[in-house]
Write a protein that holds these residues in place. Sequence first.
Motif, PDB file in Angstrom:
ATOM      1  N   LEU A  50       0.896  -1.216  -0.260  1.00  0.00           N
ATOM      2  CA  LEU A  50      -0.005  -0.152  -0.050  1.00  0.00           C
ATOM      3  C   LEU A  50       0.947   1.157  -0.199  1.00  0.00           C
ATOM      4  N   ASP A  51       0.836   1.852  -1.168  1.00  0.00           N
ATOM      5  CA  ASP A  51       1.742   3.077  -1.282  1.00  0.00           C
ATOM      6  C   ASP A  51       0.789   4.416  -0.879  1.00  0.00           C
ATOM      7  N   ILE A  52       1.129   4.733   0.401  1.00  0.00           N
ATOM      8  CA  ILE A  52       0.394   5.730   0.953  1.00  0.00           C
ATOM      9  C   ILE A  52       0.502   7.209   0.104  1.00  0.00           C
ATOM     10  N   LYS A  53       1.671   7.354  -0.333  1.00  0.00           N
ATOM     11  CA  LYS A  53       1.700   8.522  -1.160  1.00  0.00           C
ATOM     12  C   LYS A  53       0.820   8.643  -2.294  1.00  0.00           C
ATOM     13  N   LYS A  91       0.525   0.892   9.027  1.00  0.00           N
ATOM     14  CA  LYS A  91       1.324   1.829   7.921  1.00  0.00           C
ATOM     15  C   LYS A  91       1.524   3.036   8.103  1.00  0.00           C
ATOM     16  N   TYR A  92       0.640   3.934   8.213  1.00  0.00           N
ATOM     17  CA  TYR A  92       0.776   5.299   8.479  1.00  0.00           C
ATOM     18  C   TYR A  92       1.720   5.628   9.445  1.00  0.00           C
ATOM     19  N   GLN A  93       1.802   4.919  10.537  1.00  0.00           N
ATOM     20  CA  GLN A  93       2.993   5.195  11.659  1.00  0.00           C
ATOM     21  C   GLN A  93       4.166   4.800  11.072  1.00  0.00           C
ATOM     22  N   SER A  94       4.456   3.701  10.548  1.00  0.00           N
ATOM     23  CA  SER A  94       5.724   3.275   9.970  1.00  0.00           C
ATOM     24  C   SER A  94       6.295   4.055   8.909  1.00  0.00           C
ATOM     25  N   ASP A  95       5.204   5.031   8.258  1.00  0.00           N
ATOM     26  CA  ASP A  95       5.836   5.947   6.981  1.00  0.00           C
ATOM     27  C   ASP A  95       5.903   7.391   7.866  1.00  0.00           C
ATOM     28  N   GLY A  96       5.900   7.345   9.159  1.00  0.00           N
ATOM     29  CA  GLY A  96       6.164   8.518   9.830  1.00  0.00           C
ATOM     30  C   GLY A  96       4.744   9.632   9.471  1.00  0.00           C
ATOM     31  N   LEU A  97       3.825   8.933   9.213  1.00  0.00           N
ATOM     32  CA  LEU A  97       2.608   9.971   8.665  1.00  0.00           C
ATOM     33  C   LEU A  97       1.407   9.605   9.954  1.00  0.00           C
ATOM     34  N   THR A 349      -7.888 -30.605   6.735  1.00  0.00           N
ATOM     35  CA  THR A 349      -6.794 -29.869   7.888  1.00  0.00           C
ATOM     36  C   THR A 349      -5.629 -30.354   7.141  1.00  0.00           C
ATOM     37  N   LYS A 350      -5.500 -30.964   6.013  1.00  0.00           N
ATOM     38  CA  LYS A 350      -3.940 -31.313   5.487  1.00  0.00           C
ATOM     39  C   LYS A 350      -3.738 -30.540   3.975  1.00  0.00           C
ATOM     40  N   ARG A 351      -4.839 -30.352   3.581  1.00  0.00           N
ATOM     41  CA  ARG A 351      -4.819 -30.051   2.074  1.00  0.00           C
ATOM     42  C   ARG A 351      -4.979 -28.217   1.851  1.00  0.00           C
ATOM     43  N   ARG A 352      -4.338 -27.768   0.752  1.00  0.00           N
ATOM     44  CA  ARG A 352      -4.468 -26.527   0.674  1.00  0.00           C
ATOM     45  C   ARG A 352      -5.292 -26.086  -0.209  1.00  0.00           C
ATOM     46  N   ASN A 353      -6.578 -25.631   0.469  1.00  0.00           N
ATOM     47  CA  ASN A 353      -7.843 -25.497  -0.102  1.00  0.00           C
ATOM     48  C   ASN A 353      -8.407 -24.116  -0.148  1.00  0.00           C
ATOM     49  N   GLN A 354      -7.594 -23.337   0.468  1.00  0.00           N
ATOM     50  CA  GLN A 354      -7.912 -21.774   0.701  1.00  0.00           C
ATOM     51  C   GLN A 354      -6.945 -20.880  -0.123  1.00  0.00           C
ATOM     52  N   LEU A 355      -7.339 -20.258  -1.291  1.00  0.00           N
ATOM     53  CA  LEU A 355      -6.468 -19.329  -1.986  1.00  0.00           C
ATOM     54  C   LEU A 355      -6.672 -18.021  -1.777  1.00  0.00           C
ATOM     55  N   VAL A 356      -5.572 -17.412  -1.323  1.00  0.00           N
ATOM     56  CA  VAL A 356      -5.730 -15.921  -1.190  1.00  0.00           C
ATOM     57  C   VAL A 356      -4.906 -15.315  -2.046  1.00  0.00           C
ATOM     58  N   THR A 357      -5.535 -14.176  -2.739  1.00  0.00           N
ATOM     59  CA  THR A 357      -4.814 -13.495  -3.863  1.00  0.00           C
ATOM     60  C   THR A 357      -4.849 -11.882  -3.379  1.00  0.00           C
ATOM     61  N   VAL A 358      -3.651 -11.362  -3.554  1.00  0.00           N
ATOM     62  CA  VAL A 358      -3.660 -10.006  -3.274  1.00  0.00           C
ATOM     63  C   VAL A 358      -3.410  -9.272  -4.572  1.00  0.00           C
ATOM     64  N   LEU A 359      -4.019  -8.374  -4.817  1.00  0.00           N
ATOM     65  CA  LEU A 359      -4.054  -7.539  -6.027  1.00  0.00           C
ATOM     66  C   LEU A 359      -3.955  -6.001  -5.802  1.00  0.00           C
ATOM     67  N   LYS A 360      -2.987  -5.233  -6.547  1.00  0.00           N
ATOM     68  CA  LYS A 360      -2.809  -4.017  -6.758  1.00  0.00           C
ATOM     69  C   LYS A 360      -3.300  -3.383  -7.801  1.00  0.00           C
ATOM     70  N   ARG A 361      -4.299  -2.429  -7.598  1.00  0.00           N
ATOM     71  CA  ARG A 361      -4.707  -1.539  -9.072  1.00  0.00           C
ATOM     72  C   ARG A 361      -3.612  -0.634  -9.690  1.00  0.00           C
ATOM     73  N   LYS A 362      -3.398  -1.095 -10.764  1.00  0.00           N
ATOM     74  CA  LYS A 362      -2.251  -0.410 -11.515  1.00  0.00           C
ATOM     75  C   LYS A 362      -2.657   1.265 -11.849  1.00  0.00           C
TER      76      LYS A 362
END
Length: 362
Positions: A50-53, A91-97, A349-362
């Motif tokens: 997340l690019d705050i600027k 994130k705002y804190q770590s960016d000094g904001l 409990t043993k199979r990877r069935n949960q898909l997590v996708t992180v997207l950033k709007r161009k």
Amino acid sequence: MSKNTQAPIPDSYPMTGGDGDYSYSRNSFYQRAGSEVAKSIVDNAIQENLDIKTISSSVSRNSFYIADFGCSVGPNTFTVVQNIIDAVQKKYQSDGLSSQVPEFEVFFNDHASNDFNTLFASLPPPRQYFAAGVPGSFHGRLFPESTLHIAYSSFSIQWLSKVPEELFDRNSMAWNKGRIYLTNAPNEVSEAYAAQFAKDMKNFLDARSKELVAGGLMVLTALSTPNEIYHFPVSPEFMFDLLGSSLMDMVKDGIISEEQVDEFNLPVFLASPEDMRRCIEKNGCFIIERMELLIPLSSINAQACAMNIRASVEGLISKHFGSEIIDELFGRFQKKLEESINLVEEIMTKRRNQLVTVLKRK
Ligand SMILES: C[S@@+](CC[C@H](N)C(=O)[O-])C[C@H]1O[C@@H](n2cnc3c(N)ncnc32)[C@H](O)[C@@H]1O
């Protein structure tokens, strides 16, 4: 389509509302665990991507807009939203904001038939955000252009806008006789489901690409199959198959008719990472920052599993078969889960069935 093959599935299928024994709010432990295991991915995505600027030019009136698509009735949605807000503040804190932390507005979206009354009545009393409900299908536009900073959706995009019509057509190779899902069905059935998912995801991504600000993030969590060739039996689809065979047992016992089963199919598709990637690349407006398959649960029992699936599909099944079959059906279903508990445990409990996708709007 031939005569008498009209798709009978309604276009919205809310989870069981209220807070009774069979409600979604009391039986959504699986989805809760899923959000819990995805929490660190959401936090990392916000810290790293997340690019705050970039987005701050669009944080008008010092407001930060978050939407949860397919929120249902909680409490999962509240936990998720709070985690996102905590991560954005960090994130705002770590960016000094720190002095510029915005006010948060959270939009809870679901179909208009969702139990929004229960949702609003159970909003956490001390909260750091303004709350609003946004009724309507997430397969279309729900927000003005370039307004959202973070879009989130968990265990909702696997729900299709409708069952593919070919499944009801006796003259089609995809006629799904005697089944309620794609397991053990001809390839044409899987292909019809996959094509419907691609259409729905196109509409979902087209709408979100307009609504998110440039640099905005979207996190999508959904039930998945690890890849296209392992659809069955080591995927959660096995559970749908057991539900279908419970219905067919009730046909044999003369409780429901075979035609009723033929005319019923689940409007759900568990996309593989490749299915998802194809849809995102076709849309072209998002960068895939992360895509990961996770295991949400460390233990499961047959009763909890039956209750979880009941809370998700009871409304859909009652509407088609009548509410009088529900207790009998889910009793039989639970018994089948108990008989196959080793495989159920292996899958959940043993199979990877949960898909997590992180997207950033161009
Ligand atoms: C399994 S629940 C997930 C609820 C919550 N996100 C969670 O993780 O516990 C799926 C939700 O998606 C909603 N949903 C399905 N299709 C939808 C659509 N096209 N538009 C809006 N909501 C939809 C359903 O009504 C349901 O409330």
